[in-house]
Design a protein around this motif. Structure first.
Motif, PDB file in Angstrom:
ATOM      1  N   MET A  75       0.448  -1.281   0.189  1.00 39.34           N
ATOM      2  CA  MET A  75       0.004  -0.096  -0.028  1.00 39.34           C
ATOM      3  C   MET A  75       0.713   0.873  -0.291  1.00 39.34           C
ATOM      4  O   MET A  75       2.259   1.361   0.328  1.00 39.34           O
ATOM      5  N   ILE A  76       0.198   2.623  -1.033  1.00 42.16           N
ATOM      6  CA  ILE A  76       1.237   3.480  -0.840  1.00 42.16           C
ATOM      7  C   ILE A  76       0.308   4.582   0.170  1.00 42.16           C
ATOM      8  O   ILE A  76      -0.720   4.433  -0.287  1.00 42.16           O
ATOM      9  N   GLU A  77       1.202   4.944   0.784  1.00 40.95           N
ATOM     10  CA  GLU A  77       0.374   6.339   1.177  1.00 40.95           C
ATOM     11  C   GLU A  77       0.531   8.107   0.767  1.00 40.95           C
ATOM     12  O   GLU A  77       1.705   7.920   0.509  1.00 40.95           O
ATOM     13  N   ALA A  84     -16.347  10.548  -2.286  1.00 37.77           N
ATOM     14  CA  ALA A  84     -16.253  10.701  -4.200  1.00 37.77           C
ATOM     15  C   ALA A  84     -14.979  10.350  -4.956  1.00 37.77           C
ATOM     16  O   ALA A  84     -14.687   9.766  -5.672  1.00 37.77           O
ATOM     17  N   ALA A  85     -14.051  10.098  -3.858  1.00 35.07           N
ATOM     18  CA  ALA A  85     -12.775   9.687  -4.035  1.00 35.07           C
ATOM     19  C   ALA A  85     -12.913   7.683  -3.837  1.00 35.07           C
ATOM     20  O   ALA A  85     -11.293   7.178  -4.376  1.00 35.07           O
ATOM     21  N   HIS A  86     -13.442   7.766  -3.435  1.00 30.68           N
ATOM     22  CA  HIS A  86     -14.211   6.048  -3.475  1.00 30.68           C
ATOM     23  C   HIS A  86     -14.054   5.498  -4.928  1.00 30.68           C
ATOM     24  O   HIS A  86     -14.244   4.078  -5.206  1.00 30.68           O
ATOM     25  N   ALA A  87     -14.840   6.564  -5.611  1.00 28.56           N
ATOM     26  CA  ALA A  87     -14.658   5.888  -6.925  1.00 28.56           C
ATOM     27  C   ALA A  87     -13.380   5.422  -8.243  1.00 28.56           C
ATOM     28  O   ALA A  87     -13.468   5.279  -9.324  1.00 28.56           O
ATOM     29  N   ILE A  88     -12.567   5.855  -7.589  1.00 33.36           N
ATOM     30  CA  ILE A  88     -10.843   6.580  -7.982  1.00 33.36           C
ATOM     31  C   ILE A  88     -10.602   4.736  -8.651  1.00 33.36           C
ATOM     32  O   ILE A  88     -10.447   4.407  -6.657  1.00 33.36           O
ATOM     33  N   PRO A  89     -10.421   3.644  -8.597  1.00 35.42           N
ATOM     34  CA  PRO A  89      -9.659   3.012  -8.673  1.00 35.42           C
ATOM     35  C   PRO A  89      -8.175   2.301  -8.283  1.00 35.42           C
ATOM     36  O   PRO A  89      -7.489   3.929  -8.472  1.00 35.42           O
ATOM     37  N   GLY A  90      -8.114   1.642  -7.097  1.00 37.40           N
ATOM     38  CA  GLY A  90      -7.151   1.303  -6.491  1.00 37.40           C
ATOM     39  C   GLY A  90      -7.112   2.392  -4.963  1.00 37.40           C
ATOM     40  O   GLY A  90      -5.954   2.241  -4.371  1.00 37.40           O
ATOM     41  N   PHE A  91      -8.023   3.086  -5.150  1.00 38.22           N
ATOM     42  CA  PHE A  91      -7.937   4.071  -4.117  1.00 38.22           C
ATOM     43  C   PHE A  91      -8.583   3.380  -2.640  1.00 38.22           C
ATOM     44  O   PHE A  91      -9.405   3.137  -2.528  1.00 38.22           O
ATOM     45  N   LEU A  92      -7.987   3.263  -1.324  1.00 40.26           N
ATOM     46  CA  LEU A  92      -8.138   2.344  -0.277  1.00 40.26           C
ATOM     47  C   LEU A  92      -8.912   3.474   0.717  1.00 40.26           C
ATOM     48  O   LEU A  92      -9.311   2.833   2.505  1.00 40.26           O
ATOM     49  N   THR A 143       3.590  13.677  -0.703  1.00 36.41           N
ATOM     50  CA  THR A 143       5.257  12.965  -0.671  1.00 36.41           C
ATOM     51  C   THR A 143       4.679  11.340  -0.664  1.00 36.41           C
ATOM     52  O   THR A 143       2.454  10.957  -0.152  1.00 36.41           O
ATOM     53  N   HIS A 144       4.691  10.585  -1.186  1.00 31.01           N
ATOM     54  CA  HIS A 144       4.039   9.079  -1.398  1.00 31.01           C
ATOM     55  C   HIS A 144       5.434   7.934  -0.288  1.00 31.01           C
ATOM     56  O   HIS A 144       6.405   8.257  -0.206  1.00 31.01           O
ATOM     57  N   CYS A 145       4.985   7.141   0.747  1.00 29.14           N
ATOM     58  CA  CYS A 145       5.361   6.191   1.405  1.00 29.14           C
ATOM     59  C   CYS A 145       5.201   5.186   1.393  1.00 29.14           C
ATOM     60  O   CYS A 145       3.934   5.035   1.341  1.00 29.14           O
ATOM     61  N   GLU A 146       5.457   4.064   1.095  1.00 28.62           N
ATOM     62  CA  GLU A 146       5.190   2.903   0.949  1.00 28.62           C
ATOM     63  C   GLU A 146       5.160   2.286   2.549  1.00 28.62           C
ATOM     64  O   GLU A 146       5.573   2.271   3.534  1.00 28.62           O
ATOM     65  N   LEU A 147       4.193   1.893   2.770  1.00 24.53           N
ATOM     66  CA  LEU A 147       3.493   1.223   4.430  1.00 24.53           C
ATOM     67  C   LEU A 147       4.591   0.019   4.843  1.00 24.53           C
ATOM     68  O   LEU A 147       4.390  -1.403   3.427  1.00 24.53           O
ATOM     69  N   THR A 177      -3.218  15.259   4.936  1.00 23.71           N
ATOM     70  CA  THR A 177      -4.489  14.097   4.676  1.00 23.71           C
ATOM     71  C   THR A 177      -3.859  13.035   4.353  1.00 23.71           C
ATOM     72  O   THR A 177      -2.440  13.053   3.274  1.00 23.71           O
ATOM     73  N   LEU A 178      -4.010  11.777   4.811  1.00 22.48           N
ATOM     74  CA  LEU A 178      -2.998  10.434   4.411  1.00 22.48           C
ATOM     75  C   LEU A 178      -3.830   9.514   2.994  1.00 22.48           C
ATOM     76  O   LEU A 178      -5.098   8.894   4.183  1.00 22.48           O
ATOM     77  N   THR A 179      -3.907   9.414   2.734  1.00 21.21           N
ATOM     78  CA  THR A 179      -5.084   8.961   1.318  1.00 21.21           C
ATOM     79  C   THR A 179      -3.698   7.282   1.532  1.00 21.21           C
ATOM     80  O   THR A 179      -2.855   7.334   0.420  1.00 21.21           O
ATOM     81  N   HIS A 180      -4.588   6.491   1.134  1.00 19.85           N
ATOM     82  CA  HIS A 180      -4.442   5.381   0.644  1.00 19.85           C
ATOM     83  C   HIS A 180      -4.483   3.997  -0.595  1.00 19.85           C
ATOM     84  O   HIS A 180      -5.704   4.273  -1.018  1.00 19.85           O
ATOM     85  N   PHE A 181      -3.819   3.929  -1.362  1.00 17.29           N
ATOM     86  CA  PHE A 181      -3.349   3.683  -2.761  1.00 17.29           C
ATOM     87  C   PHE A 181      -3.058   2.087  -3.280  1.00 17.29           C
ATOM     88  O   PHE A 181      -2.042   1.929  -1.728  1.00 17.29           O
ATOM     89  N   ASP A 182      -3.667   1.678  -3.678  1.00 21.43           N
ATOM     90  CA  ASP A 182      -3.115  -0.219  -3.726  1.00 21.43           C
ATOM     91  C   ASP A 182      -1.655   0.232  -4.788  1.00 21.43           C
ATOM     92  O   ASP A 182      -0.845  -0.990  -4.620  1.00 21.43           O
ATOM     93  N   SER A 183      -1.335   1.201  -5.512  1.00 25.85           N
ATOM     94  CA  SER A 183      -0.369   1.200  -5.854  1.00 25.85           C
ATOM     95  C   SER A 183       0.489   2.624  -6.609  1.00 25.85           C
ATOM     96  O   SER A 183      -0.711   2.954  -6.563  1.00 25.85           O
TER      97      SER A 183
END
Length: 103
Positions: free
Chosen positions: A1-3, A29-37, A93-97, A54-60
């Motif tokens: 997961m990417i933050e 609305a962001a929950h419609a974005i593919p890969g948004f967690l 900034t992007h960080c891998e969990l 704001t820390l948004t979680h994405f799968d990649s």
């Protein structure tokens, strides 16, 4: 997961409105974005100013690229947020969990 980590600031009198916007409009609305967690939003009062982290979680990174475009680190500010924010980070900034430690 990417933050995806981003900060924005608002005046104290607009902070509650900005929080409502995030909680009830932007993030649903962001929950419609593919890969948004999902997301975690932190708030810190600093007198006349309020900071939101704001820390948004994405799968990649690919999912972030589909949302943000090729410049992954450029901040994307919702038009509705422009009236509520007084300033913001232009770059994210992007960080891998590495791991979660939750009870």
């Amino acid at each position: 997961m990417i933050e995806r980590i981003w900060r924005g600031w608002t005046t104290a009198d607009k902070a509650d409105a900005y929080q409502r916007f995030l909680q009830h409009e932007f993030l649903p609305a962001a929950h419609a974005i593919p890969g948004f967690l999902g997301a975690r939003v932190l708030r810190r009062d600093q007198g006349d100013e309020v900071e939101f982290v704001t820390l948004t979680h994405f799968d990649s990174l690919g999912a972030i690229r589909a949302f943000a475009g090729d410049d992954l680190e450029r901040a994307h500010i919702a038009p509705e947020a422009l009236d509520l924010l007084s300033r913001w980070d232009e770059r994210v900034t992007h960080c891998e969990l590495a791991f979660d430690d939750e009870n």
